[in-house]
Design a protein around this motif. Structure first.
Motif, PDB file in Angstrom:
ATOM      1  N   ASP A  63       0.820  -1.215   0.000  1.00  0.00           N
ATOM      2  CA  ASP A  63       0.000   0.000   0.000  1.00  0.00           C
ATOM      3  C   ASP A  63       0.851   1.261   0.000  1.00  0.00           C
ATOM      4  OD1 ASP A  63      -2.246  -1.580   0.024  1.00  0.00           O
ATOM      5  OD2 ASP A  63      -2.553  -1.426   2.189  1.00  0.00           O
ATOM      6  N   GLU A  64       1.910   1.287   0.794  1.00  0.00           N
ATOM      7  CA  GLU A  64       2.743   2.494   0.874  1.00  0.00           C
ATOM      8  C   GLU A  64       3.594   2.696  -0.377  1.00  0.00           C
ATOM      9  OE1 GLU A  64       4.923  -0.743   3.182  1.00  0.00           O
ATOM     10  OE2 GLU A  64       2.902   0.053   3.217  1.00  0.00           O
ATOM     11  N   GLU A  65       3.653   1.711  -1.249  1.00  0.00           N
ATOM     12  CA  GLU A  65       4.403   1.844  -2.494  1.00  0.00           C
ATOM     13  C   GLU A  65       3.538   2.360  -3.648  1.00  0.00           C
ATOM     14  OE1 GLU A  65       7.576  -1.785  -1.659  1.00  0.00           O
ATOM     15  OE2 GLU A  65       5.748  -2.191  -2.807  1.00  0.00           O
ATOM     16  N   GLU A  66       2.235   2.438  -3.426  1.00  0.00           N
ATOM     17  CA  GLU A  66       1.352   2.965  -4.462  1.00  0.00           C
ATOM     18  C   GLU A  66       1.606   4.451  -4.650  1.00  0.00           C
ATOM     19  OE1 GLU A  66      -2.722   2.126  -3.642  1.00  0.00           O
ATOM     20  OE2 GLU A  66      -2.547   0.060  -4.323  1.00  0.00           O
ATOM     21  N   ILE A  67       1.348   4.905  -5.855  1.00  0.00           N
ATOM     22  CA  ILE A  67       1.552   6.319  -6.169  1.00  0.00           C
ATOM     23  C   ILE A  67       0.418   7.130  -5.554  1.00  0.00           C
ATOM     24  CG2 ILE A  67       1.646   8.016  -8.025  1.00  0.00           C
ATOM     25  CD1 ILE A  67       2.850   5.795  -9.775  1.00  0.00           C
ATOM     26  N   ARG A  68       0.809   8.161  -4.833  1.00  0.00           N
ATOM     27  CA  ARG A  68      -0.165   9.077  -4.220  1.00  0.00           C
ATOM     28  C   ARG A  68       0.332  10.500  -4.418  1.00  0.00           C
ATOM     29  NH1 ARG A  68      -0.177   5.007  -0.080  1.00  0.00           N
ATOM     30  NH2 ARG A  68      -2.266   4.176   0.220  1.00  0.00           N
ATOM     31  N   PHE A  69      -0.561  11.429  -4.253  1.00  0.00           N
ATOM     32  CA  PHE A  69      -0.171  12.831  -4.248  1.00  0.00           C
ATOM     33  C   PHE A  69       0.318  13.154  -2.843  1.00  0.00           C
ATOM     34  CE2 PHE A  69      -3.283  12.687  -7.705  1.00  0.00           C
ATOM     35  CZ  PHE A  69      -2.502  13.211  -8.730  1.00  0.00           C
ATOM     36  N   ASP A  70       1.574  12.802  -2.571  1.00  0.00           N
ATOM     37  CA  ASP A  70       2.124  12.895  -1.222  1.00  0.00           C
ATOM     38  C   ASP A  70       2.149  14.321  -0.678  1.00  0.00           C
ATOM     39  OD1 ASP A  70       2.457  10.222  -0.878  1.00  0.00           O
ATOM     40  OD2 ASP A  70       4.569  10.202  -1.427  1.00  0.00           O
ATOM     41  N   ALA A  79      -7.310  12.325  10.649  1.00  0.00           N
ATOM     42  CA  ALA A  79      -8.759  12.117  10.463  1.00  0.00           C
ATOM     43  C   ALA A  79      -9.164  12.398   9.018  1.00  0.00           C
ATOM     44  CB  ALA A  79      -9.552  13.006  11.422  1.00  0.00           C
ATOM     45  N   VAL A  80      -8.568  13.419   8.412  1.00  0.00           N
ATOM     46  CA  VAL A  80      -8.871  13.754   7.017  1.00  0.00           C
ATOM     47  C   VAL A  80      -8.308  12.666   6.092  1.00  0.00           C
ATOM     48  CG1 VAL A  80      -8.573  15.481   5.199  1.00  0.00           C
ATOM     49  CG2 VAL A  80      -8.928  16.215   7.561  1.00  0.00           C
ATOM     50  N   LYS A  81      -7.132  12.137   6.428  1.00  0.00           N
ATOM     51  CA  LYS A  81      -6.564  11.042   5.645  1.00  0.00           C
ATOM     52  C   LYS A  81      -7.492   9.835   5.655  1.00  0.00           C
ATOM     53  CE  LYS A  81      -1.626  11.957   6.140  1.00  0.00           C
ATOM     54  NZ  LYS A  81      -0.351  11.453   6.664  1.00  0.00           N
ATOM     55  N   ARG A  82      -8.065   9.545   6.819  1.00  0.00           N
ATOM     56  CA  ARG A  82      -8.990   8.414   6.920  1.00  0.00           C
ATOM     57  C   ARG A  82     -10.206   8.622   6.030  1.00  0.00           C
ATOM     58  NH1 ARG A  82     -10.381   7.650  12.876  1.00  0.00           N
ATOM     59  NH2 ARG A  82     -11.915   6.272  11.936  1.00  0.00           N
ATOM     60  N   VAL A  83     -10.736   9.834   6.013  1.00  0.00           N
ATOM     61  CA  VAL A  83     -11.887  10.126   5.149  1.00  0.00           C
ATOM     62  C   VAL A  83     -11.489  10.008   3.681  1.00  0.00           C
ATOM     63  CG1 VAL A  83     -13.507  11.931   4.416  1.00  0.00           C
ATOM     64  CG2 VAL A  83     -13.059  11.568   6.854  1.00  0.00           C
ATOM     65  N   ALA A  84     -10.335  10.562   3.330  1.00  0.00           N
ATOM     66  CA  ALA A  84      -9.852  10.478   1.948  1.00  0.00           C
ATOM     67  C   ALA A  84      -9.634   9.028   1.543  1.00  0.00           C
ATOM     68  CB  ALA A  84      -8.563  11.279   1.792  1.00  0.00           C
ATOM     69  N   ASP A  85      -9.052   8.226   2.426  1.00  0.00           N
ATOM     70  CA  ASP A  85      -8.840   6.810   2.136  1.00  0.00           C
ATOM     71  C   ASP A  85     -10.166   6.072   1.959  1.00  0.00           C
ATOM     72  OD1 ASP A  85      -6.078   7.044   2.193  1.00  0.00           O
ATOM     73  OD2 ASP A  85      -5.930   6.507   4.322  1.00  0.00           O
ATOM     74  N   ALA A  86     -11.147   6.395   2.801  1.00  0.00           N
ATOM     75  CA  ALA A  86     -12.463   5.751   2.696  1.00  0.00           C
ATOM     76  C   ALA A  86     -13.150   6.124   1.384  1.00  0.00           C
ATOM     77  CB  ALA A  86     -13.335   6.127   3.885  1.00  0.00           C
ATOM     78  N   VAL A  87     -13.084   7.396   1.009  1.00  0.00           N
ATOM     79  CA  VAL A  87     -13.750   7.850  -0.220  1.00  0.00           C
ATOM     80  C   VAL A  87     -13.066   7.269  -1.455  1.00  0.00           C
ATOM     81  CG1 VAL A  87     -14.237   9.898  -1.639  1.00  0.00           C
ATOM     82  CG2 VAL A  87     -14.702   9.935   0.820  1.00  0.00           C
ATOM     83  N   THR A  88     -11.753   7.408  -1.531  1.00  0.00           N
ATOM     84  CA  THR A  88     -11.051   6.905  -2.715  1.00  0.00           C
ATOM     85  C   THR A  88     -11.098   5.375  -2.783  1.00  0.00           C
ATOM     86  OG1 THR A  88      -8.923   6.995  -1.561  1.00  0.00           O
ATOM     87  CG2 THR A  88      -9.514   8.897  -2.915  1.00  0.00           C
TER      88      THR A  88
END
Length: 162
Positions: A63-70, A79-88
């Motif tokens: 998972d940490e090797e996937e491309i993200r907009f770091d 908390a915002v990361k959790r929401v972003a992860d849930a939505v995406t």
């Protein structure tokens, strides 16, 4: 058990890379040294590359090797990361799940065609995409579950014991 399967997925990826490299070297030697090129080596290398990319992305990539907009993701609060992860994650699961019946239908339809030099049925060639799609559904469903339950999302990947 999951860790053992993850190691075997890595072994398959390694074997694909070795096979691709050997075919590539064989192609160079027969074409430029022996002046008797082999036509099947280019097709074989391409098939190994396609399988390696999809197999690796589906079953080996963590998972940490996937491309993200770091830059954006890294600036977010947990908390915002959790929401972003849930939505995406939900979007990825929905899209891959929605497309899976059509993908399986297309792959099974391609049994009527064969590759030019090796004569492999295209349903076998393209079947790796079905594996990739199912792996993405499972991986991102786990990401959604982790984000909803508050567990760390940047943990181990599907093949490494999620």
């Amino acid at each position: 058990m999951v860790h053992w399967l993850g190691r075997r997925a890595e072994d398959v990826l390694s074997a694909l890379l070795v096979a691709m490299f050997v075919a590539f070297l064989l192609q160079i030697v027969t074409r430029y040294v022996l002046n008797a090129p082999l036509s099947w080596t280019a097709e074989f290398s391409t098939l190994c590359w396609v399988w390696g990319i999809l197999w690796g992305a589906g079953l080996v990539l963590r998972d940490e090797e996937e491309i993200r907009f770091d830059v954006i993701y890294g600036a977010m609060k947990p908390a915002v990361k959790r929401v972003a992860d849930a939505v995406t994650g939900t979007a990825v699961v929905a899209i891959f799940t929605w497309s899976l019946p059509a993908v399986v239908d297309y792959v099974t339809f391609m049994k009527v065609e064969k590759t030019a030099y090796l004569g492999l049925r295209f349903d076998l060639v393209f079947s790796v995409y079905v594996i990739f799609a199912i792996a993405q559904i499972v991986r991102h469903a786990l990401i959604v579950w982790r984000s909803v339950t508050g567990r760390s999302v940047t943990g181990r990947g599907l093949a490494r014991g999620a």
